[in-house]
Design a protein around this motif. Structure first.
Motif, PDB file in Angstrom:
ATOM      1  N   VAL A   1       0.826  -1.211   0.000  1.00  9.64           N
ATOM      2  CA  VAL A   1       0.000   0.000   0.000  1.00  9.64           C
ATOM      3  C   VAL A   1       0.857   1.257   0.000  1.00  9.64           C
ATOM      4  O   VAL A   1       0.656   2.173  -0.804  1.00  9.64           O
ATOM      5  CB  VAL A   1      -0.953   0.006   1.213  1.00  9.64           C
ATOM      6  N   ARG A   2       1.842   1.301   0.871  1.00  9.52           N
ATOM      7  CA  ARG A   2       2.651   2.507   0.991  1.00  9.52           C
ATOM      8  C   ARG A   2       3.567   2.717  -0.213  1.00  9.52           C
ATOM      9  O   ARG A   2       3.988   3.839  -0.494  1.00  9.52           O
ATOM     10  CB  ARG A   2       3.450   2.477   2.296  1.00  9.52           C
ATOM     11  N   ALA A   3       3.852   1.633  -0.940  1.00  9.04           N
ATOM     12  CA  ALA A   3       4.683   1.756  -2.141  1.00  9.04           C
ATOM     13  C   ALA A   3       3.981   2.580  -3.220  1.00  9.04           C
ATOM     14  O   ALA A   3       4.634   3.125  -4.124  1.00  9.04           O
ATOM     15  CB  ALA A   3       5.021   0.370  -2.685  1.00  9.04           C
ATOM     16  N   GLN A   4       2.654   2.685  -3.138  1.00 13.57           N
ATOM     17  CA  GLN A   4       1.898   3.452  -4.128  1.00 13.57           C
ATOM     18  C   GLN A   4       1.905   4.952  -3.840  1.00 13.57           C
ATOM     19  O   GLN A   4       1.489   5.743  -4.692  1.00 13.57           O
ATOM     20  CB  GLN A   4       0.438   2.963  -4.155  1.00 13.57           C
ATOM     21  N   VAL A   5       2.365   5.323  -2.657  1.00 12.82           N
ATOM     22  CA  VAL A   5       2.393   6.732  -2.283  1.00 12.82           C
ATOM     23  C   VAL A   5       3.636   7.386  -2.865  1.00 12.82           C
ATOM     24  O   VAL A   5       4.753   6.895  -2.644  1.00 12.82           O
ATOM     25  CB  VAL A   5       2.383   6.887  -0.752  1.00 12.82           C
ATOM     26  N   PRO A   6       3.468   8.478  -3.611  1.00  9.30           N
ATOM     27  CA  PRO A   6       4.643   9.117  -4.212  1.00  9.30           C
ATOM     28  C   PRO A   6       5.573   9.739  -3.171  1.00  9.30           C
ATOM     29  O   PRO A   6       5.155  10.121  -2.080  1.00  9.30           O
ATOM     30  CB  PRO A   6       4.015  10.206  -5.104  1.00  9.30           C
ATOM     31  N   GLY A   7       6.854   9.806  -3.526  1.00  2.08           N
ATOM     32  CA  GLY A   7       7.832  10.446  -2.656  1.00  2.08           C
ATOM     33  C   GLY A   7       8.393   9.531  -1.595  1.00  2.08           C
ATOM     34  O   GLY A   7       8.026   8.362  -1.474  1.00  2.08           O
ATOM     35  N   LYS A   8       9.291  10.086  -0.801  1.00  6.11           N
ATOM     36  CA  LYS A   8       9.954   9.331   0.253  1.00  6.11           C
ATOM     37  C   LYS A   8       9.026   9.173   1.448  1.00  6.11           C
ATOM     38  O   LYS A   8       8.378  10.119   1.872  1.00  6.11           O
ATOM     39  CB  LYS A   8      11.246  10.043   0.676  1.00  6.11           C
ATOM     40  N   LYS A   9       8.951   7.961   1.975  1.00  5.39           N
ATOM     41  CA  LYS A   9       8.100   7.690   3.128  1.00  5.39           C
ATOM     42  C   LYS A   9       8.954   7.520   4.394  1.00  5.39           C
ATOM     43  O   LYS A   9      10.000   6.884   4.350  1.00  5.39           O
ATOM     44  CB  LYS A   9       7.273   6.415   2.912  1.00  5.39           C
ATOM     45  N   ARG A  10       8.488   8.087   5.478  1.00  8.40           N
ATOM     46  CA  ARG A  10       9.229   7.982   6.728  1.00  8.40           C
ATOM     47  C   ARG A  10       8.984   6.643   7.415  1.00  8.40           C
ATOM     48  O   ARG A  10       7.862   6.141   7.437  1.00  8.40           O
ATOM     49  CB  ARG A  10       8.837   9.117   7.678  1.00  8.40           C
ATOM     50  N   ASN A  11      10.031   6.095   7.982  1.00  8.66           N
ATOM     51  CA  ASN A  11       9.921   4.871   8.749  1.00  8.66           C
ATOM     52  C   ASN A  11      10.119   5.207  10.221  1.00  8.66           C
ATOM     53  O   ASN A  11      11.241   5.393  10.683  1.00  8.66           O
ATOM     54  CB  ASN A  11      10.956   3.836   8.298  1.00  8.66           C
ATOM     55  N   ARG A  12       9.021   5.302  10.966  1.00  4.16           N
ATOM     56  CA  ARG A  12       9.086   5.594  12.396  1.00  4.16           C
ATOM     57  C   ARG A  12       8.453   4.439  13.173  1.00  4.16           C
ATOM     58  O   ARG A  12       7.840   4.644  14.212  1.00  4.16           O
ATOM     59  CB  ARG A  12       8.367   6.909  12.709  1.00  4.16           C
ATOM     60  N   ARG A  13       8.649   3.249  12.674  1.00  2.72           N
ATOM     61  CA  ARG A  13       8.076   2.075  13.309  1.00  2.72           C
ATOM     62  C   ARG A  13       8.617   1.904  14.729  1.00  2.72           C
ATOM     63  O   ARG A  13       9.824   1.863  14.958  1.00  2.72           O
ATOM     64  CB  ARG A  13       8.403   0.829  12.482  1.00  2.72           C
ATOM     65  N   GLY A  14       7.706   1.837  15.691  1.00  5.13           N
ATOM     66  CA  GLY A  14       8.083   1.650  17.090  1.00  5.13           C
ATOM     67  C   GLY A  14       8.824   2.824  17.698  1.00  5.13           C
ATOM     68  O   GLY A  14       9.370   2.704  18.800  1.00  5.13           O
ATOM     69  N   ALA A  15       8.826   3.968  17.034  1.00  5.58           N
ATOM     70  CA  ALA A  15       9.606   5.118  17.515  1.00  5.58           C
ATOM     71  C   ALA A  15       9.001   5.734  18.780  1.00  5.58           C
ATOM     72  O   ALA A  15       7.785   5.740  18.972  1.00  5.58           O
ATOM     73  CB  ALA A  15       9.691   6.176  16.421  1.00  5.58           C
ATOM     74  N   ASP A  16       9.860   6.245  19.633  1.00  9.91           N
ATOM     75  CA  ASP A  16       9.422   6.964  20.827  1.00  9.91           C
ATOM     76  C   ASP A  16       9.193   8.421  20.424  1.00  9.91           C
ATOM     77  O   ASP A  16      10.135   9.208  20.310  1.00  9.91           O
ATOM     78  CB  ASP A  16      10.485   6.878  21.925  1.00  9.91           C
ATOM     79  N   LEU A  17       7.931   8.759  20.199  1.00  5.95           N
ATOM     80  CA  LEU A  17       7.563  10.114  19.790  1.00  5.95           C
ATOM     81  C   LEU A  17       6.641  10.746  20.829  1.00  5.95           C
ATOM     82  O   LEU A  17       5.812  11.594  20.508  1.00  5.95           O
ATOM     83  CB  LEU A  17       6.876  10.069  18.412  1.00  5.95           C
ATOM     84  N   ILE A  18       6.813  10.326  22.068  1.00  3.48           N
ATOM     85  CA  ILE A  18       5.971  10.856  23.143  1.00  3.48           C
ATOM     86  C   ILE A  18       6.207  12.364  23.272  1.00  3.48           C
ATOM     87  O   ILE A  18       7.332  12.822  23.445  1.00  3.48           O
ATOM     88  CB  ILE A  18       6.295  10.158  24.478  1.00  3.48           C
ATOM     89  N   GLY A  19       5.129  13.117  23.155  1.00  8.76           N
ATOM     90  CA  GLY A  19       5.215  14.564  23.268  1.00  8.76           C
ATOM     91  C   GLY A  19       5.928  15.247  22.114  1.00  8.76           C
ATOM     92  O   GLY A  19       6.245  16.440  22.193  1.00  8.76           O
ATOM     93  N   ALA A  20       6.187  14.544  21.035  1.00  5.17           N
ATOM     94  CA  ALA A  20       6.935  15.105  19.908  1.00  5.17           C
ATOM     95  C   ALA A  20       6.182  16.259  19.252  1.00  5.17           C
ATOM     96  O   ALA A  20       4.961  16.254  19.156  1.00  5.17           O
ATOM     97  CB  ALA A  20       7.216  14.015  18.881  1.00  5.17           C
ATOM     98  N   LYS A  21       6.930  17.232  18.789  1.00  6.43           N
ATOM     99  CA  LYS A  21       6.345  18.380  18.096  1.00  6.43           C
ATOM    100  C   LYS A  21       6.319  18.068  16.598  1.00  6.43           C
ATOM    101  O   LYS A  21       7.325  18.220  15.900  1.00  6.43           O
ATOM    102  CB  LYS A  21       7.156  19.640  18.386  1.00  6.43           C
ATOM    103  N   LEU A  22       5.173  17.613  16.136  1.00  8.96           N
ATOM    104  CA  LEU A  22       5.022  17.184  14.747  1.00  8.96           C
ATOM    105  C   LEU A  22       3.934  17.984  14.035  1.00  8.96           C
ATOM    106  O   LEU A  22       3.276  17.492  13.130  1.00  8.96           O
ATOM    107  CB  LEU A  22       4.705  15.680  14.707  1.00  8.96           C
ATOM    108  N   ARG A  23       3.781  19.196  14.459  1.00  6.17           N
ATOM    109  CA  ARG A  23       2.774  20.068  13.851  1.00  6.17           C
ATOM    110  C   ARG A  23       3.035  20.204  12.350  1.00  6.17           C
ATOM    111  O   ARG A  23       4.156  20.508  11.919  1.00  6.17           O
ATOM    112  CB  ARG A  23       2.816  21.445  14.515  1.00  6.17           C
TER     113      ARG A  23
END
Length: 280
Positions: A182-204
């Protein structure tokens, strides 16, 4: 590259005969008895597994259902059994509840988490079959879905002996392949944040289209206005994540409990199969 994925903006056609939507009126309050509570931001009290919640009524309804958040039971508002409760109550145990048949109580409570996991897997397998890019594995998905449904039809004794982690691993391998397709159909570079610690991350306003966010810890992350289209969100922890204005159109393996645990607003765009929480 054109995105030929089927937009999951309508309720997916179920490949299983089972209901994967909770019907509390047909359940014996199993989540209110079988599961333990720990006093925290999610629950106002401690409760042991197998002990009825103090708010459980004689008719198996919740005495504070309309006030759960105000009474400190946020955890109840983000829980979903995916239809496992009524299946176990009316199917496996034939409509005989644990109050009328106390001898069945322990067994009923022990196998409830097993049935719940199987129903959750059925939910993911059903969704995977709606994704056009995953067509190369649709036959395998249908075969595994049929096997999973067959397992739910086992007796209480068979459910208790079931190797759930082993079966879950088989399903997960196929869901991983589905995600890649599915994600291979999305154009451009895709981020891999699998299992990442993003608690409280500023991702606005973060560009996360087609990202792999499987199992990511996004607790209290600021995802205001973020582009989460076509992202894999299976198992991502979205408790208190800020989703105001975020676009989750086409995000897949996203469940209602995850959405209920987050904080959105009227401008948050959700896949059509999910319901906008009342507390938003």
């Amino acid at each position: 590259m054109p995105d030929d994925r089927v937009e999951v903006e309508e309720e997916p056609v179920s490949e299983t005969r089972l209901s994967l939507t909770a019907d509390c009126g047909s359940c014996f309050g199993l989540c209110c008895v079988a599961l333990p509570f720990t006093a925290s931001a999610d629950f106002a009290i401690n409760k042991e597994a197998g002990k009825p919640c103090r708010n459980l009524r004689e008719d198996f309804g919740c005495g504070i259902h309309t006030q759960l958040r105000q009474k400190g039971f946020n955890g109840c508002t983000v829980y979903d059994c995916f239809g496992a409760g009524q299946h176990l109550s009316q199917g496996t145990f034939g409509g005989t509840d644990w109050r009328r048949e106390p001898k069945s109580a322990q067994q009923m409570f022990e196998v409830f988490p097993v049935m719940r996991q199987l129903h959750e897997l059925l939910w993911y397998l059903n969704e995977a079959l709606t994704l056009a890019p995953a067509k190369p594995v649709h036959a395998d998905l249908r075969e595994l879905l049929a096997r999973t449904e067959a397992l739910t039809g086992g007796s209480a004794e068979e459910l208790a002996r079931l190797d759930v982690p082993g079966h879950r691993q088989q399903v997960n391998l196929l869901l991983l392949r589905t995600s890649e397709l599915v994600r291979a159909q999305v154009p451009g570079k895709k981020r891999n944040r699998r299992g990442a610690d993003l608690i409280g991350a500023k991702l606005r306003k973060a560009e996360l289209r087609g990202a792999d966010l499987r199992g990511a810890y996004l607790i209290a992350a600021d995802l205001t206005g973020a582009d989460l289209r076509d992202a894999d969100l299976i198992g991502a922890d979205l408790r208190d994540a800020q989703l105001a204005g975020a676009d989750l159109t086409g995000a897949f393996f996203l469940t209602q409990p995850q959405v209920n645990a987050a904080k959105g607003d009227p401008s948050t765009r959700l896949p059509g199969r999910l319901t906008r929480p009342a507390h938003w």
